[in-house]
Design an enzyme around this catalytic site. Structure first.
Site, mmCIF file in Angstrom:
data_model
loop_
_atom_site.group_PDB
_atom_site.id
_atom_site.type_symbol
_atom_site.label_atom_id
_atom_site.label_comp_id
_atom_site.label_asym_id
_atom_site.label_seq_id
_atom_site.Cartn_x
_atom_site.Cartn_y
_atom_site.Cartn_z
ATOM 1 N N GLU A 182 0.817 -1.215 0.000
ATOM 2 C CA GLU A 182 0.000 0.000 0.000
ATOM 3 C C GLU A 182 0.853 1.270 0.000
ATOM 4 O OE1 GLU A 182 1.140 -1.117 2.817
ATOM 5 O OE2 GLU A 182 -0.123 -0.624 4.538
ATOM 6 N N ASP A 196 7.117 3.889 2.512
ATOM 7 C CA ASP A 196 7.433 4.907 3.517
ATOM 8 C C ASP A 196 8.950 5.076 3.589
ATOM 9 O OD1 ASP A 196 7.361 6.648 5.662
ATOM 10 O OD2 ASP A 196 7.071 5.080 7.155
ATOM 11 N N LYS A 226 5.819 8.052 -0.191
ATOM 12 C CA LYS A 226 6.065 9.273 0.586
ATOM 13 C C LYS A 226 7.364 9.915 0.125
ATOM 14 C CE LYS A 226 3.692 7.688 4.682
ATOM 15 N NZ LYS A 226 3.732 7.560 6.144
HETATM 16 P P1 5GP Z 1 8.408 1.053 5.011
HETATM 17 O O1 5GP Z 1 8.882 2.032 6.035
HETATM 18 O O2 5GP Z 1 9.136 -0.245 5.123
HETATM 19 O O3 5GP Z 1 8.435 1.625 3.607
HETATM 20 O O4 5GP Z 1 6.878 0.766 5.325
HETATM 21 C C1 5GP Z 1 6.542 -0.168 6.297
HETATM 22 C C2 5GP Z 1 5.082 -0.326 6.488
HETATM 23 O O5 5GP Z 1 4.639 0.652 7.437
HETATM 24 C C3 5GP Z 1 4.153 -0.142 5.300
HETATM 25 O O6 5GP Z 1 4.032 -1.269 4.479
HETATM 26 C C4 5GP Z 1 2.838 0.169 6.011
HETATM 27 O O7 5GP Z 1 2.200 -1.025 6.399
HETATM 28 C C5 5GP Z 1 3.295 0.945 7.239
HETATM 29 N N1 5GP Z 1 3.137 2.370 7.026
HETATM 30 C C6 5GP Z 1 4.091 3.302 6.829
HETATM 31 N N2 5GP Z 1 3.558 4.522 6.675
HETATM 32 C C7 5GP Z 1 2.217 4.368 6.759
HETATM 33 C C8 5GP Z 1 1.106 5.284 6.670
HETATM 34 O O8 5GP Z 1 1.228 6.492 6.460
HETATM 35 N N3 5GP Z 1 -0.139 4.742 6.821
HETATM 36 C C9 5GP Z 1 -0.331 3.412 7.051
HETATM 37 N N4 5GP Z 1 -1.592 2.996 7.190
HETATM 38 N N5 5GP Z 1 0.687 2.541 7.142
HETATM 39 C C10 5GP Z 1 1.940 3.005 6.986
#
Ligand code: 5GP
Length: 206
Positions: free
Chosen positions: A112, A115, A155
């Site tokens: 989804e 981040d 992001k």
């Molecule tokens: P990463 O930091 O590895 O890119 O993201 C890790 C996970 O954190 C994502 O897959 C998601 O499940 C959760 N996450 C990070 N930012 C958000 C956000 O703004 N909203 C939601 N609902 N989940 C997030």
């Protein structure tokens, strides 16, 4: 800038449709979709709708589970590490019912939100490693496996990890929408979907 972005189901649907169209144009129909749980499940199912032509067989979806946790113990003073652990992985038995393996296939990974990019970096690295290992065992290293990615939101921020392009084998990275570094509230997390959708409409995320 809002401190929280509300996303409606309709908006998710439209981002998936646009992503699928772009994917088909640039990469071509995938052999398998790999959904990173739980946030990637619903987008993966929706995007499949738009990747298949009428009358064609459904593209199989495999679920993998990855969890991020803060590594407080071993990081350097200025940095708290983030570790990823596999909570669920590919079902190679089920995959072999559709085709012999992932070797040489066109694979679409769906999540989804991108981040810090830690999860996507890990997913591509580990999937690449697994496929490479099997290909070496079978003497099929000349077949190129393509890993592409689709996320609803990316992001715009400094990332903690990068996705190794070499490991993507010519696959591409697709984003529904680039967004600022704020919390994104997805509809499947909402306890009150009517209010949630109202907020999304007010923000134009419909
Ligand atoms: P990463 O930091 O590895 O890119 O993201 C890790 C996970 O954190 C994502 O897959 C998601 O499940 C959760 N996450 C990070 N930012 C958000 C956000 O703004 N909203 C939601 N609902 N989940 C997030």
């Amino acid at each position: 800038m809002v401190d929280k972005m509300y996303i409606s189901y309709n908006n998710v649907h439209k981002l998936c449709k646009a992503g699928a169209e772009e994917f088909l144009k640039q990469v071509g129909k995938p052999d398998v979709i790999i959904a990173i749980g739980g946030g990637g499940f619903i987008p993966a199912r929706i995007i499949r709708t738009f990747l298949r032509s009428p009358g064609e067989k459904n593209i199989p979806i495999q679920a993998i589970g990855l969890s991020l946790y803060e590594d407080m113990g071993t990081g350097t003073d200025d940095k708290i590490g983030k570790e990823v652990i596999r909570t669920q992985w590919l079902d190679f038995g089920a995959l072999s019912q559709h085709f012999d393996s992932l070797i040489g296939k066109n694979i679409l990974i769906v999540d989804e939100v991108d981040d810090t990019r830690t999860t996507l970096h890990y997913a591509v690295s580990e999937l690449y490693k697994d496929v490479k290992e099997i290909a070496e065992k079978l003497g099929r290293t000349s077949e190129k496996t393509r890993f592409s990615i689709f996320v609803l939101h990316n992001k715009l921020k400094e990332k903690r990890a990068q996705i190794d392009e070499d490991k993507m084998g010519g696959g591409k990275y697709f984003v529904g929408k680039d967004v600022p570094d704020v919390w994104i509230a997805y509809p499947w997390e909402s306890a009150d979907i009517d209010t949630h959708t109202q907020h999304a409409v007010e923000q134009g995320n419909i």
